[in-house]
Design a protein around this motif. Structure first.
Motif, PDB file in Angstrom:
ATOM      1  N   ALA A  50      58.116  88.107  17.909  1.00 32.29           N
ATOM      2  CA  ALA A  50      57.953  89.500  17.490  1.00 32.29           C
ATOM      3  C   ALA A  50      58.065  90.411  18.701  1.00 32.29           C
ATOM      4  O   ALA A  50      57.381  90.212  19.714  1.00 32.29           O
ATOM      5  CB  ALA A  50      56.601  89.689  16.805  1.00 32.29           C
ATOM      6  N   GLY A  51      58.927  91.408  18.607  1.00 33.19           N
ATOM      7  CA  GLY A  51      59.099  92.355  19.705  1.00 33.19           C
ATOM      8  C   GLY A  51      57.839  93.141  19.981  1.00 33.19           C
ATOM      9  O   GLY A  51      57.554  93.498  21.121  1.00 33.19           O
ATOM     10  N   ARG A  52      57.066  93.411  18.920  1.00 30.80           N
ATOM     11  CA  ARG A  52      55.773  94.076  19.058  1.00 30.80           C
ATOM     12  C   ARG A  52      54.731  93.249  18.332  1.00 30.80           C
ATOM     13  O   ARG A  52      55.001  92.711  17.256  1.00 30.80           O
ATOM     14  CB  ARG A  52      55.812  95.494  18.486  1.00 30.80           C
ATOM     15  N   ILE A  53      53.543  93.130  18.901  1.00 29.52           N
ATOM     16  CA  ILE A  53      52.495  92.337  18.263  1.00 29.52           C
ATOM     17  C   ILE A  53      51.269  93.166  17.907  1.00 29.52           C
ATOM     18  O   ILE A  53      50.234  92.621  17.518  1.00 29.52           O
ATOM     19  CB  ILE A  53      52.081  91.153  19.160  1.00 29.52           C
TER      20      ILE A  53
ATOM     21  N   LEU B 257      50.645  75.643  20.406  1.00 28.53           N
ATOM     22  CA  LEU B 257      49.224  75.930  20.202  1.00 28.53           C
ATOM     23  C   LEU B 257      48.613  76.543  21.450  1.00 28.53           C
ATOM     24  O   LEU B 257      47.813  77.480  21.363  1.00 28.53           O
ATOM     25  CB  LEU B 257      48.483  74.654  19.804  1.00 28.53           C
ATOM     26  N   ASN B 258      48.981  76.035  22.627  1.00 26.58           N
ATOM     27  CA  ASN B 258      48.417  76.582  23.860  1.00 26.58           C
ATOM     28  C   ASN B 258      48.765  78.054  24.048  1.00 26.58           C
ATOM     29  O   ASN B 258      47.952  78.837  24.545  1.00 26.58           O
ATOM     30  CB  ASN B 258      48.905  75.769  25.058  1.00 26.58           C
ATOM     31  N   LEU B 259      49.971  78.440  23.636  1.00 22.44           N
ATOM     32  CA  LEU B 259      50.360  79.847  23.732  1.00 22.44           C
ATOM     33  C   LEU B 259      49.483  80.692  22.806  1.00 22.44           C
ATOM     34  O   LEU B 259      49.028  81.784  23.170  1.00 22.44           O
ATOM     35  CB  LEU B 259      51.836  79.997  23.353  1.00 22.44           C
ATOM     36  N   GLY B 260      49.212  80.185  21.610  1.00 22.29           N
ATOM     37  CA  GLY B 260      48.327  80.890  20.680  1.00 22.29           C
ATOM     38  C   GLY B 260      46.905  80.994  21.202  1.00 22.29           C
ATOM     39  O   GLY B 260      46.229  82.015  21.005  1.00 22.29           O
TER      40      GLY B 260
ATOM     41  N   TYR C  83      46.291  94.667  25.148  1.00 25.46           N
ATOM     42  CA  TYR C  83      46.523  93.298  24.690  1.00 25.46           C
ATOM     43  C   TYR C  83      48.020  93.001  24.624  1.00 25.46           C
ATOM     44  O   TYR C  83      48.479  91.956  25.103  1.00 25.46           O
ATOM     45  CB  TYR C  83      45.878  93.102  23.313  1.00 25.46           C
ATOM     46  N   GLU C  84      48.794  93.920  24.073  1.00 27.62           N
ATOM     47  CA  GLU C  84      50.236  93.694  23.941  1.00 27.62           C
ATOM     48  C   GLU C  84      50.907  93.584  25.309  1.00 27.62           C
ATOM     49  O   GLU C  84      51.746  92.692  25.519  1.00 27.62           O
ATOM     50  CB  GLU C  84      50.869  94.829  23.139  1.00 27.62           C
ATOM     51  N   ARG C  85      50.538  94.440  26.247  1.00 20.39           N
ATOM     52  CA  ARG C  85      51.129  94.366  27.597  1.00 20.39           C
ATOM     53  C   ARG C  85      50.803  93.033  28.265  1.00 20.39           C
ATOM     54  O   ARG C  85      51.650  92.411  28.908  1.00 20.39           O
ATOM     55  CB  ARG C  85      50.612  95.527  28.466  1.00 20.39           C
ATOM     56  N   TRP C  86      49.578  92.610  28.121  1.00 18.87           N
ATOM     57  CA  TRP C  86      49.127  91.381  28.774  1.00 18.87           C
ATOM     58  C   TRP C  86      49.899  90.167  28.253  1.00 18.87           C
ATOM     59  O   TRP C  86      50.266  89.273  29.005  1.00 18.87           O
ATOM     60  CB  TRP C  86      47.624  91.209  28.526  1.00 18.87           C
ATOM     61  N   ARG C  87      50.138  90.138  26.944  1.00 15.43           N
ATOM     62  CA  ARG C  87      50.744  88.957  26.352  1.00 15.43           C
ATOM     63  C   ARG C  87      52.267  88.961  26.381  1.00 15.43           C
ATOM     64  O   ARG C  87      52.893  87.894  26.271  1.00 15.43           O
ATOM     65  CB  ARG C  87      50.302  88.816  24.878  1.00 15.43           C
ATOM     66  N   SER C  88      52.903  90.116  26.516  1.00 22.26           N
ATOM     67  CA  SER C  88      54.347  90.201  26.310  1.00 22.26           C
ATOM     68  C   SER C  88      55.144  89.350  27.291  1.00 22.26           C
ATOM     69  O   SER C  88      56.002  88.560  26.892  1.00 22.26           O
ATOM     70  CB  SER C  88      54.812  91.659  26.365  1.00 22.26           C
ATOM     71  N   LEU C  89      54.881  89.451  28.588  1.00 25.78           N
ATOM     72  CA  LEU C  89      55.676  88.735  29.583  1.00 25.78           C
ATOM     73  C   LEU C  89      55.440  87.229  29.504  1.00 25.78           C
ATOM     74  O   LEU C  89      56.375  86.426  29.526  1.00 25.78           O
ATOM     75  CB  LEU C  89      55.368  89.254  30.985  1.00 25.78           C
ATOM     76  N   ASP C  90      54.164  86.824  29.404  1.00 24.24           N
ATOM     77  CA  ASP C  90      53.837  85.396  29.382  1.00 24.24           C
ATOM     78  C   ASP C  90      54.471  84.710  28.175  1.00 24.24           C
ATOM     79  O   ASP C  90      55.132  83.675  28.313  1.00 24.24           O
ATOM     80  CB  ASP C  90      52.318  85.205  29.344  1.00 24.24           C
ATOM     81  N   SER C  91      54.283  85.277  26.992  1.00 20.34           N
ATOM     82  CA  SER C  91      54.806  84.619  25.787  1.00 20.34           C
ATOM     83  C   SER C  91      56.323  84.557  25.802  1.00 20.34           C
ATOM     84  O   SER C  91      56.914  83.521  25.461  1.00 20.34           O
ATOM     85  CB  SER C  91      54.306  85.334  24.528  1.00 20.34           C
TER      86      SER C  91
END
Length: 414
Positions: A278-281, A304-307, A337-345
């Motif tokens: 998803a481009g936006r979460i 699962l680890n990503l989740g 939250y979205e900024r934090w997760r976007s690059l890693d995921s």
């Protein structure tokens, strides 16, 4: 009387229930909604899959009180062997003596049982099982979900955790980049003559990889491993139609005798494989976690680890915001939250997708090139270390729940 809570979590699977429990440990209340009942989700044979729990994910489980329940049930991953069709030039990932293991293998059922047991007496978690949402409302002052039994739940923030086909994501209009791998994962478990010694095998073939994942020995002493065999979709019907003896013969031919004689000890299950990101979460008073936000190929065992990293980040963001007097559904909170997760995921998913495509190229020359590259990695210490840190989930900007153990809790070796 209204029981308005901080969160409504739609989806009580591994990620959704971990989120509810992690949030409760930070004083954040939730309604958890799932169409399945806990007793159905934990029944024998319902989910025969196993999951690799990284060091970072184990830290999360430890911090939310699951270590004592789970520690005896997991098999340490002492090393990972990666090979191109069992030809020369494999990579062996083995951590140093002070690093612990590369993770632990768990039956999904055991994780579910531990989560449900820990959550059943938690007053900050309210259950709504065996029902489905029929209406979702998100407004300026909160969210409401009407259930199929007529109940209306209220909260400050809605969390979509229903999996890849998340109706919450679809209804919110959050678009995904997605494609079908035209592969199907055949999942089961085998017993075998020789011990696995904690080694997880990834054996790549152009038609799809075969993963052999170490599990604890059976009570009668038989050695066992989980099997994930990826086959081309055009061959899937034929593979599903094989007898158990024929299926074992196909697996054994690919294993080339590394575990000696093998036997089937679990039902065979098949799952289609696809990619979506998803481009936006986040949206107004809405956040996505787990497969609702991103679904990936199981080749590297990171789904699962990503989740669970989503869970750690969201809980930390919410807890810090609420201490400052902000609402969980505040737009600034969700944006963080979205900024934090976007690059890693995105980086994990892109790397996994590249791996699938790299090892899916047939022919002797591509195989030779891959094996030369793998040989170079095998000889390069810092590069192997980087890959191992990625596998353990200990790289990047991790939330506190995934980085540390409570000071008053003895560390269980990962």
């Amino acid at each position: 009387m209204s029981d308005k809570r901080d969160l409504i979590i739609l989806g009580g699977g591994l990620v959704g229930m971990t989120l509810a429990l992690a949030a409760a440990r930070q004083g954040i209340s939730s309604h958890v909604v799932d169409k399945a009942r806990p007793e159905d989700l934990t029944a024998e044979g319902v989910d025969g899959r196993a999951s690799a729990i990284s060091t970072a994910s184990w830290n999360l489980f430890t911090n939310i009180g699951l270590a004592e329940r789970l520690a005896p049930l997991g098999c340490p991953i002492e090393a990972i062997a990666v090979t191109d069709g069992m030809k020369p030039g494999r990579i062996d990932f083995k951590p140093g003596a002070d690093d612990g293991s590369l993770g632990r293998m768990y039956a999904n059922r055991d994780i579910r049982l531990a989560l449900f047991e820990a959550a059943k007496d938690e007053p900050l978690i309210a259950w709504a099982s065996g029902v489905e949402p029929v209406e979702r409302q998100r407004g300026d002052h909160g969210v409401a979900v009407t259930l199929s039994d007529g109940r209306v739940l209220e909260a400050n923030l809605l969390v979509g955790a229903e999996g890849r086909q998340s109706p919450t994501r679809i209804e919110a209009g959050l678009k995904s980049a997605k494609w079908d791998y035209s592969h199907r994962a055949m999942v089961t478990a085998i017993s075998h003559e020789a011990p696995h010694e904690g080694v997880a095998w990834e054996i790549f073939f152009p038609t799809g990889p075969l993963a052999l994942l170490p599990l604890l020995d059976l009570p009668d002493g038989r050695h066992r491993s989980a099997v994930v065999w990826t086959v081309d979709e055009k061959d899937a019907k034929g593979v599903i139609a094989l007898t158990d003896a024929q299926f074992l013969s196909e697996i054994a031919a690919r294993m080339e005798g590394i575990f000696g004689e093998i036997a089937l000890i679990a039902p065979r299950m098949a799952y289609p494989l696809n990619f979506h990101h998803a481009g936006r979460i986040v949206e107004q008073r809405l956040a996505l976690v787990g497969d609702a936000a991103h679904g990936m190929h199981p080749i590297a065992g990171q789904g699962l680890n990503l989740g669970l990293r989503d869970v750690g980040c969201l809980v930390e963001v919410l807890a810090e915001a609420m201490r400052l007097g902000l609402e969980p559904g505040d737009a600034q909170v969700l944006a963080r939250y979205e900024r934090w997760r976007s690059l890693d995921s995105l980086s994990v998913m892109a790397a996994t997708d590249a791996l699938v495509r790299l090892f899916g190229v047939p022919g002797r020359l591509p195989s030779l090139i891959r094996r030369i590259g793998m040989g170079a990695v095998q000889r390069t210490g810092w590069l192997k270390r980087w890959f191992m840190d990625e596998a353990r989930g200990m790289s990047g900007d991790l939330p506190e729940l995934l980085r540390a153990w409570p000071a008053d809790l003895e560390r269980v070796p990962s």
